[in-house]
Scaffold this active site. Structure first.
Site, mmCIF file in Angstrom:
data_model
loop_
_atom_site.group_PDB
_atom_site.id
_atom_site.type_symbol
_atom_site.label_atom_id
_atom_site.label_comp_id
_atom_site.label_asym_id
_atom_site.label_seq_id
_atom_site.Cartn_x
_atom_site.Cartn_y
_atom_site.Cartn_z
ATOM 1 C CG ASP A 27 -0.930 3.860 -6.066
ATOM 2 O OD1 ASP A 27 -1.738 4.471 -5.341
ATOM 3 O OD2 ASP A 27 -0.585 2.680 -5.864
ATOM 4 N N GLY A 48 0.804 -1.227 0.000
ATOM 5 C CA GLY A 48 0.000 0.000 0.000
ATOM 6 C C GLY A 48 0.833 1.271 0.000
HETATM 7 O O1 PMV Z 1 -2.510 -0.722 -2.635
HETATM 8 P P1 PMV Z 1 -2.068 0.440 -3.469
HETATM 9 O O2 PMV Z 1 -0.965 1.214 -2.874
HETATM 10 O O3 PMV Z 1 -1.793 0.055 -4.876
HETATM 11 O O4 PMV Z 1 -3.292 1.486 -3.503
HETATM 12 C C1 PMV Z 1 -4.490 1.129 -4.129
HETATM 13 C C2 PMV Z 1 -5.482 2.244 -3.995
HETATM 14 C C3 PMV Z 1 -6.872 1.861 -4.489
HETATM 15 O O5 PMV Z 1 -7.707 3.013 -4.312
HETATM 16 C C4 PMV Z 1 -7.448 0.711 -3.664
HETATM 17 C C5 PMV Z 1 -6.866 1.461 -5.958
HETATM 18 C C6 PMV Z 1 -6.614 2.615 -6.905
HETATM 19 O O6 PMV Z 1 -6.292 2.318 -8.063
HETATM 20 O O7 PMV Z 1 -6.781 3.797 -6.535
#
Ligand code: PMV
Length: 315
Positions: free
Chosen positions: A152, A105
């Site tokens: 991201d 995350g």
């Molecule tokens: O788990 P990560 O760091 O790739 O974050 C994902 C964030 C979400 O909102 C769950 C998915 C997205 O594409 O925004």
């Protein structure tokens, strides 16, 4: 040809993960204590087209052709070459290293892609601007988990706190007062694609209920933005905890995340939530700077594999 290197930081989603995939606003900030780095150098006498990829952290040392075109590292290379209109790369060695935990995350995949796009484009003599770097990282994320919102790649590329709504130009957030966070890693990997897919299936089964939850998350993000921009970040604690309660209702938290969140609150944090896709990975807590060490110790005591104390600084 000289060697070129570039880096990109980790990231944390402060408010709005998951709902951001469905068009609600979200807030994210870079975490500069962790970084992905890429370095590109020529292989003297190598055959054109040979791309040697060395990523010691994950035990990788092979030609890109052995990885296959679907591998995210090969994808980042191919997407960068394509963007520059280079059909055959000179023989090169790409070294990747990262202190960002994988599948946790904190934006590891997007940061690695951004660092590759930057280092490789500079090596080829045409350093790409940030919007192109961000879009390459987005392209790679898409092949990994289908429907990324784009938050991201944006935050790791621009390395500043952002207000993000899918499909709209992002906005840089004006942070009026510093605030301190303690990030705690459950040590359990959180597979973004799987969790995002589960939320989609539940949304398809009960669209109205899920739309309401996403609306609530979006409203919390808007309240949080106002507090950050007005310089009253101490008020963010209850908003962080409300956002976490909705993430629990979406079933993306986990016993490990809940345990760390409770430990942080017991140690004096004013709010805590998971960050990223969830079901593992990291959580963070808002703390008074003078409680940061105590909250970090409480997280380690409660089973965190690692903690980071970070400050979201005035912009
Ligand atoms: O788990 P990560 O760091 O790739 O974050 C994902 C964030 C979400 O909102 C769950 C998915 C997205 O594409 O925004």
């Amino acid at each position: 040809m000289p060697a070129f290197s570039a880096s990109a930081p980790g990231k944390i989603i402060l408010f709005g993960e998951h709902a951001v995939v469905y068009g609600r606003p979200a807030i994210a900030a870079p975490v500069s204590q962790v970084k992905a780095r890429a370095a590109v150098s020529a292989i003297p006498g190598g055959l054109p087209g040979q791309v040697r990829i060395v990523a010691k952290d994950i035990g990788l040392d092979c030609d890109a052709s052995e990885l296959g075109p679907a591998h995210p590292l090969a994808q980042a290379v191919l997407a960068t070459a394509e963007r520059l209109g280079v059909s055959r790369l000179p023989a090169l060695r790409l070294q990747i290293s990262s202190t960002i935990p994988i599948a946790a995350g904190l934006g590891s995949g997007a940061a690695v892609s951004a660092a590759i796009a930057r280092a490789l484009s500079a090596f080829l003599g045409h350093p790409l601007p940030d919007d192109a770097v961000s879009s390459i990282a987005y392209q790679v994320d898409q092949t990994l988990h289908g429907t990324p919102s784009g938050i991201d790649n944006t935050v790791v590329t621009y390395a500043q706190p952002i207000w993000f709504v899918r499909g709209q130009p992002f906005e840089l957030l004006r942070v009026r007062e510093d605030f301190t966070l303690v990030i705690g890693n459950t040590g359990v990997s959180g597979p973004t694609g799987v969790v995002v897919g589960d939320v989609r299936r539940r949304w398809q089964a009960a669209p109205e209920a899920y739309e309401r939850l996403f609306d609530e998350i979006g409203a919390i993000a808007a309240e949080a933005r106002a507090m950050i921009e007005q310089g009253s970040p101490a008020g963010l604690g209850p908003l962080i905890s409300r956002n976490q309660a909705i993430l629990q209702a979406l079933d993306v938290s986990s016993p490990e995340l809940d345990r760390l969140i409770e430990a942080a609150l017991r140690a004096g944090a004013s709010g805590a939530k998971l960050c990223g896709a969830g079901r593992g990975g990291n959580m963070f807590a808002l703390v008074d700077p003078d409680r940061a060490e105590a909250v970090s110790a409480a997280l380690l005591e409660a089973g965190a594999s690692h903690t980071i104390i970070t400050t979201i600084s005035k912009t």
